[in-house]
Design an enzyme around this catalytic site. Structure first.
Site, mmCIF file in Angstrom:
data_model
loop_
_atom_site.group_PDB
_atom_site.id
_atom_site.type_symbol
_atom_site.label_atom_id
_atom_site.label_comp_id
_atom_site.label_asym_id
_atom_site.label_seq_id
_atom_site.Cartn_x
_atom_site.Cartn_y
_atom_site.Cartn_z
ATOM 1 N N HIS A 84 -43.507 0.130 6.388
ATOM 2 C CA HIS A 84 -43.893 -0.954 6.859
ATOM 3 C C HIS A 84 -44.523 -2.074 7.124
ATOM 4 C CE1 HIS A 84 -48.526 -0.951 6.922
ATOM 5 N NE2 HIS A 84 -48.355 -0.697 8.034
ATOM 6 N N SER B 177 -52.394 -3.754 6.783
ATOM 7 C CA SER B 177 -53.385 -4.462 7.988
ATOM 8 C C SER B 177 -54.045 -5.664 7.455
ATOM 9 C CB SER B 177 -54.149 -3.296 8.487
ATOM 10 O OG SER B 177 -54.873 -3.607 9.653
ATOM 11 N N LYS C 188 -49.197 5.157 14.023
ATOM 12 C CA LYS C 188 -49.800 6.587 12.550
ATOM 13 C C LYS C 188 -48.928 7.484 12.507
ATOM 14 C CE LYS C 188 -50.351 1.682 11.355
ATOM 15 N NZ LYS C 188 -48.815 0.561 10.479
ATOM 16 N N ARG D 258 -58.783 4.159 11.663
ATOM 17 C CA ARG D 258 -58.049 5.467 11.111
ATOM 18 C C ARG D 258 -59.454 6.119 10.204
ATOM 19 N NH1 ARG D 258 -55.148 4.464 7.781
ATOM 20 N NH2 ARG D 258 -54.700 3.033 7.306
ATOM 21 N N LYS E 7 -48.938 -9.644 8.829
ATOM 22 C CA LYS E 7 -47.743 -8.955 9.386
ATOM 23 C C LYS E 7 -47.216 -9.299 10.551
ATOM 24 C CE LYS E 7 -47.395 -4.720 8.687
ATOM 25 N NZ LYS E 7 -48.828 -4.941 8.957
ATOM 26 N N THR E 8 -48.449 -8.764 11.517
ATOM 27 C CA THR E 8 -48.218 -9.154 12.924
ATOM 28 C C THR E 8 -47.907 -10.768 13.294
ATOM 29 O OG1 THR E 8 -48.578 -7.412 14.348
ATOM 30 C CG2 THR E 8 -48.589 -9.055 15.144
ATOM 31 N N ASP F 186 -44.599 -3.988 12.679
ATOM 32 C CA ASP F 186 -44.669 -3.276 11.838
ATOM 33 C C ASP F 186 -44.404 -1.664 10.893
ATOM 34 O OD1 ASP F 186 -47.243 -2.568 10.911
ATOM 35 O OD2 ASP F 186 -47.461 -0.459 12.381
ATOM 36 N N ARG G 277 -58.437 -4.362 18.654
ATOM 37 C CA ARG G 277 -56.754 -4.596 18.274
ATOM 38 C C ARG G 277 -56.283 -4.419 19.703
ATOM 39 N NH1 ARG G 277 -53.443 -3.358 13.694
ATOM 40 N NH2 ARG G 277 -54.981 -2.538 12.052
#
Length: 531
Positions: free
Chosen positions: A217, A235, A198, A56, A239-240, A254, A319
């Site tokens: 988030h 990130s 996002k 980003r 989490k994933t 997410d 990703r």
């Protein structure tokens, strides 16, 4: 192909060119490969390379300073203001540029699995693979729902368009500009697909608080007993990985909302980091990334298309984007009950936080507003290989258009109302700081989380950490006792003490930014140096 006037309604884009609206994954593959937008992996996934932007562009994000939203926006480095007239000018240029392209792709999609709180999104882009990314990432309406589809928000995606910083009121040739008044998002000068995802998360973070829904988030899953768990984290904190548990149903990886009745996913897909992905430790993500329909960003492959997930030559931020249904054990409608457990994930680069600690409600509020973690290399443009300690309030500061206290108060109210247990989990380093210690064992983390989620860890005996005031379990079957207490994992105990004091000082400094907006209970729970 759909008539341009229909496919582009409400976008401001006028063209006589070909417009491909709401193509299937197979059709988008066909166009992307014929147009040379990427190539196939040996397993059939689509591989795209995003060029200079592999994360980003945080410094290039702007919110339009419209009078009706001015007093509610959290202005600063996160939400930089753009003058309305500059936005109108840039918007006209992007619309004209898109209209002049020989081919456009559009996708009409939903954000929000709960029909009571969803929005309709229309993406206009020049690339088939970006359309496929959005199709994977958001919720796909039934075919009948596309008739008469009117978008609530429009994304004008012009990855090859270069903005003029002087004329357009931005910082560089890259610009991500969001107007809540115009209900339009401009993405120019970057091919990194995460900007699409996002930008809509930011929209949901704006809209939902006024509807009494807390946007978060976080990832979420549901146990066999119907218990919902939330996993907050930036990130790279897991989490994933941790929510994709074969023993629990995945709600989403997410972005979620916490309403009066339960939790719901904002998305219809997952966007997983896959650098050094382990087939043994993360089989669900591995399988989802090695099949037709997945979109891989900046993943290295040999000439035959065999993936090398160890190779970070393009970026650490490799990703995989795939539809939720690629995970075998999901909550099909993306909606579940009220959360029983709230987990806050941190990748502690100092290596001094415990692998798990039980939080009081006041501590949960404190750590939510603190949002301590390490920014992992590659997730933002300009980061090097070494993680950087940071505080990202609400574990999602880059996506918060409103003041953090709005979200903090909502979380505290919901924890109190719904009685969730709260945990702090360190997925970062142990035995030393980054460069000396090692990353936490995912097997140990999973064992600790399962004990927390099944209720057994809440009954354990705890000791209080002297530096951070955290309640650490003394023992847990399957996890060595010395792992639970971070000081015991360091060979040099004096070095641990010095490092812990350094992190305490950082917590104290960060607390100054929100101390005036919290109650006495949260102030009492704050981390501070011993007198």
């Amino acid at each position: 192909m759909t008539a341009p006037t229909t496919a582009l309604a409400g976008t401001g884009v006028v063209t006589s060119s070909t417009v491909h609206a709401n193509l299937t994954a197979a059709s988008l593959y066909d166009h992307a490969l014929r147009r040379g937008e990427g190539r196939l992996s040996a397993d059939g996934a689509f591989i795209a390379v995003t060029g200079v932007h592999t994360g980003r562009s945080v410094q290039d994000k702007f919110v339009v300073d419209d009078p009706e939203v001015h007093d509610k926006i959290w202005w600063g480095k996160i939400n930089q203001p753009m003058a309305p007239e500059k936005f109108r000018g840039l918007s006209a240029k992007v619309q004209a540029w898109l209209g002049a392209r020989p081919v456009l792709f559009t996708q009409d999609l939903y954000a929000g699995a709960d029909p009571a709180h969803r929005i309709r999104v229309r993406l206009v882009t020049t690339n088939a693979w970006h359309a496929l990314f959005a199709r994977n990432m958001f919720i796909r309406p039934e075919r009948a729902e596309l008739d008469g589809f009117v978008p609530d928000f429009t994304i004008l995606h012009a990855p090859e368009y270069e903005a003029d910083p002087v004329a357009d009121g931005c910082r560089s040739s890259t610009c991500i500009a969001l107007s809540f008044a115009a209900k339009t998002i401009l993405i120019a000068g970057t091919s990194y697909a995460g900007e699409i995802k996002k930008s809509i998360f930011t929209v949901m973070n704006w809209l939902l608080p006024e509807r009494g829904v807390l946007p978060m988030h976080c990832s979420a899953n549901r146990g066999k007993a119907g218990d919902t768990a939330l996993f907050f984290g930036l990130s790279g904190t897991g989490k994933t990985t941790l929510s994709s548990d074969p023993e629990r149903q995945l709600i989403g990886d997410d972005e979620h909302g916490w309403s009066q009745t339960g939790v719901f996913n904002f998305e219809g897909g997952c966007y997983a980091k896959v650098i050094r992905l382990s087939r043994e430790a993360e089989p669900q993500i591995w399988d989802a990334s090695h099949r037709f329909g997945a979109v891989l960003e900046n993943v290295v492959a040999d000439p035959l298309g065999n993936l090398d997930l160890e190779d970070a030559a393009l970026t650490e931020n490799t990703r995989s984007c795939y539809p939720l249904e690629f995970i075998p054990n999901i909550v099909p409608d993306g909606v579940a009950g009220l959360p029983k457990n709230v987990v806050m994930l941190t990748a502690d680069a100092f290596g001094v936080l415990p692998p798990i600690a039980k939080l009081s409600p006041a501590q949960a509020m404190y750590h939510f507003l603190s949002g301590y973690t390490a920014r992992v290399a590659g997730t933002e443009k300009g980061l090097g290989r070494e993680p950087q300690a940071t505080f990202s309030t609400c574990f999602g500061a880059p996506f918060l258009p409103r003041h953090p206290e709005v979200y903090g108060r909502m979380l505290a109210e919901r924890i109190a109302r719904d009685g969730a247990d709260c945990w702090l989990v360190n997925t970062g380093w142990t035995g030393g700081a980054f460069g000396t210690g090692k990353r936490m064992s995912i097997q140990h983390t999973r064992a600790l989380l399962r004990a927390a989620l099944d209720g057994s860890l809440a009954k354990a005996e705890y000791v209080t950490d002297p530096f951070f005031g955290l309640a650490i379990p003394k023992s847990l079957p399957g996890v060595p006792a010395e792992v639970l207490n971070p000081r015991e994992t360091w060979a040099d105990k004096a070095a641990y003490d010095r490092t812990a004091k350094e992190l305490v000082a950082r917590f104290e400094k960060n607390f100054e930014s929100f101390a005036g907006a919290v109650g006495d209970d949260v102030k009492a729970a704050a981390i501070r140096a011993a007198a």
